[in-house]
Design a protein around this motif. Structure first.
Motif, short mmCIF file in Angstrom:
data_model
loop_
_atom_site.label_atom_id
_atom_site.label_comp_id
_atom_site.label_asym_id
_atom_site.label_seq_id
_atom_site.Cartn_x
_atom_site.Cartn_y
_atom_site.Cartn_z
N TYR A 165 12.63 -5.34 -8.44
CA TYR A 165 11.61 -6.35 -8.20
C TYR A 165 10.29 -5.71 -7.75
O TYR A 165 9.21 -6.15 -8.14
CB TYR A 165 12.10 -7.35 -7.16
N ARG A 166 10.40 -4.69 -6.93
CA ARG A 166 9.18 -4.04 -6.43
C ARG A 166 8.43 -3.34 -7.56
O ARG A 166 7.21 -3.43 -7.66
CB ARG A 166 9.54 -3.07 -5.31
N TRP A 167 9.17 -2.65 -8.43
CA TRP A 167 8.53 -1.99 -9.58
C TRP A 167 7.90 -3.04 -10.51
O TRP A 167 6.79 -2.85 -11.01
CB TRP A 167 9.56 -1.16 -10.34
N ALA A 168 8.60 -4.12 -10.76
CA ALA A 168 8.08 -5.15 -11.67
C ALA A 168 6.81 -5.79 -11.11
O ALA A 168 5.82 -5.97 -11.84
CB ALA A 168 9.16 -6.21 -11.91
N ALA A 169 6.83 -6.16 -9.84
CA ALA A 169 5.65 -6.80 -9.24
C ALA A 169 4.47 -5.84 -9.18
O ALA A 169 3.33 -6.21 -9.47
CB ALA A 169 6.01 -7.30 -7.83
N THR A 170 4.75 -4.58 -8.82
CA THR A 170 3.67 -3.59 -8.74
C THR A 170 3.07 -3.32 -10.12
O THR A 170 1.84 -3.26 -10.29
CB THR A 170 4.20 -2.28 -8.13
N GLY A 171 3.92 -3.15 -11.13
CA GLY A 171 3.43 -2.90 -12.48
C GLY A 171 2.62 -4.06 -13.03
O GLY A 171 1.60 -3.86 -13.70
N MET A 186 -9.13 -5.20 -6.34
CA MET A 186 -8.35 -6.25 -5.69
C MET A 186 -6.89 -6.20 -6.13
O MET A 186 -5.97 -6.25 -5.30
CB MET A 186 -8.95 -7.62 -6.01
N TRP A 187 -6.64 -6.07 -7.44
CA TRP A 187 -5.27 -6.07 -7.93
C TRP A 187 -4.52 -4.80 -7.55
O TRP A 187 -3.29 -4.82 -7.39
CB TRP A 187 -5.25 -6.28 -9.44
N LEU A 188 -5.22 -3.69 -7.39
CA LEU A 188 -4.56 -2.48 -6.89
C LEU A 188 -4.10 -2.67 -5.46
O LEU A 188 -3.03 -2.18 -5.06
CB LEU A 188 -5.50 -1.28 -7.01
N ASN A 189 -4.91 -3.37 -4.66
CA ASN A 189 -4.49 -3.66 -3.29
C ASN A 189 -3.28 -4.60 -3.26
O ASN A 189 -2.37 -4.43 -2.45
CB ASN A 189 -5.65 -4.28 -2.51
N ILE A 190 -3.29 -5.60 -4.15
CA ILE A 190 -2.14 -6.50 -4.23
C ILE A 190 -0.89 -5.72 -4.67
O ILE A 190 0.22 -5.96 -4.18
CB ILE A 190 -2.44 -7.65 -5.19
N ALA A 191 -1.08 -4.76 -5.60
CA ALA A 191 0.05 -3.94 -6.05
C ALA A 191 0.62 -3.13 -4.89
O ALA A 191 1.84 -2.99 -4.74
CB ALA A 191 -0.39 -3.02 -7.18
N GLU A 192 -0.26 -2.60 -4.05
CA GLU A 192 0.20 -1.82 -2.90
C GLU A 192 0.98 -2.70 -1.92
O GLU A 192 2.02 -2.28 -1.36
CB GLU A 192 -1.00 -1.17 -2.22
N LEU A 193 0.49 -3.92 -1.71
CA LEU A 193 1.20 -4.85 -0.83
C LEU A 193 2.56 -5.22 -1.40
O LEU A 193 3.56 -5.34 -0.67
CB LEU A 193 0.36 -6.10 -0.61
N ALA A 194 2.61 -5.42 -2.72
CA ALA A 194 3.88 -5.77 -3.37
C ALA A 194 4.88 -4.64 -3.22
O ALA A 194 6.07 -4.88 -2.97
CB ALA A 194 3.64 -6.09 -4.84
N TRP A 195 4.42 -3.41 -3.36
CA TRP A 195 5.33 -2.28 -3.26
C TRP A 195 5.82 -2.08 -1.82
O TRP A 195 6.98 -1.76 -1.58
CB TRP A 195 4.64 -1.02 -3.75
N SER A 196 4.93 -2.29 -0.86
CA SER A 196 5.27 -1.98 0.54
C SER A 196 5.94 -3.13 1.27
O SER A 196 6.77 -2.89 2.16
CB SER A 196 4.00 -1.57 1.30
#
Length: 233
Positions: A109-115, A77-87
């Motif tokens: 911001y995108r790197w921080a949210a994804t990480g 689930m969190w990997l999917n959220i990370a993908e959404l944050a990056w894209s």
């Protein structure tokens, strides 16, 4: 019951007091070998001493399998959220007419949210794995009595270790009744953190961060032999 001379040589390299105590426990177990063997007492004892001896086993792994499943679900689930944050992470600004205009967020911001999302998912997966890697599933005294095989409950990575028997140390006697053990024996380390009522702590001498947990409700083949081998106050 007569014990052949062969087993004496197996324990010759161990400290004399320790080896004598273990040998006495083996002698007392000779009668338990007879009902399971058609051989004579001499043959039964010799066969038992030449084989690996299972000291402890905990077969109920349902809780850990469920914990692994939940951890994997959270990671996914969190990997999917990370993908959404990056894209799709965007920032908004108001134009001169007060209309909100959206544009992709900055790379920072995108790197921080994804990480952050990836880190949270990894933590959810790591917690049950670290706990399972400390929890002993099976403890076996190997042939010769010098080494012990530890099989932990983790489903990923290495889960079997062969270590010298003299390097393992238990701070509590498991041969006592549970109520007596809980009231008299001090709890420490992982045992205290997870509840001394539920676990015994076994430490690996020389590696302070390498410790294992044994469930009090699991099956011990011979608690007195376990204490003879590992209990070191």
């Amino acid at each position: 019951m007569w014990i052949p001379a062969g087993p004496t040589r197996l324990f010759a390299s161990l400290p004399r007091r320790w080896a004598d105590t273990v040998f006495a426990r083996i002698r007392s177990l000779g009668s338990a070998c007879r009902p399971h063997s058609t051989a004579t007492g001499h043959g039964a004892a010799s066969q038992w001493l030449r084989e690996d001896v299972q000291l402890y086993v905990h077969k109920n792994q349902l809780f850990l399998k469920g914990a692994y499943f939940l951890g994997a679900s959270q990671l996914f689930m969190w990997l999917n959220i990370a993908e959404l944050a990056w894209s799709h992470l965007a920032s908004s600004e108001s134009d001169s007419e007060g209309i909100q205009q959206y544009q992709p967020a900055s790379m920072t911001y995108r790197w921080a949210a994804t990480g952050f999302c990836i880190g949270v998912g990894v933590v959810f997966m790591a917690v049950p794995h670290v706990y399972a890697s400390k929890r002993i599933k099976q403890l076996t005294l190997l042939r010769g009595g010098k080494e012990v095989m530890i099989q932990t409950s983790n489903l990923l990575g290495r889960n079997k270790y062969i270590v010298p028997a003299t390097r393992l140390k238990a701070k509590e006697r498991c041969s006592e009744a549970r109520s007596q053990t809980a009231s008299k024996s001090p709890a420490s380390g992982w045992s205290r953190a997870l509840g001394s009522q539920d676990y015994y702590l076994m430490e690996y001498t020389g590696k302070p961060y390498k410790s294992f947990l044994l469930n009090r409700g699991a099956t011990f083949s011979d608690r007195k032999l376990f204490d003879t081998l590992f209990f070191k106050p």
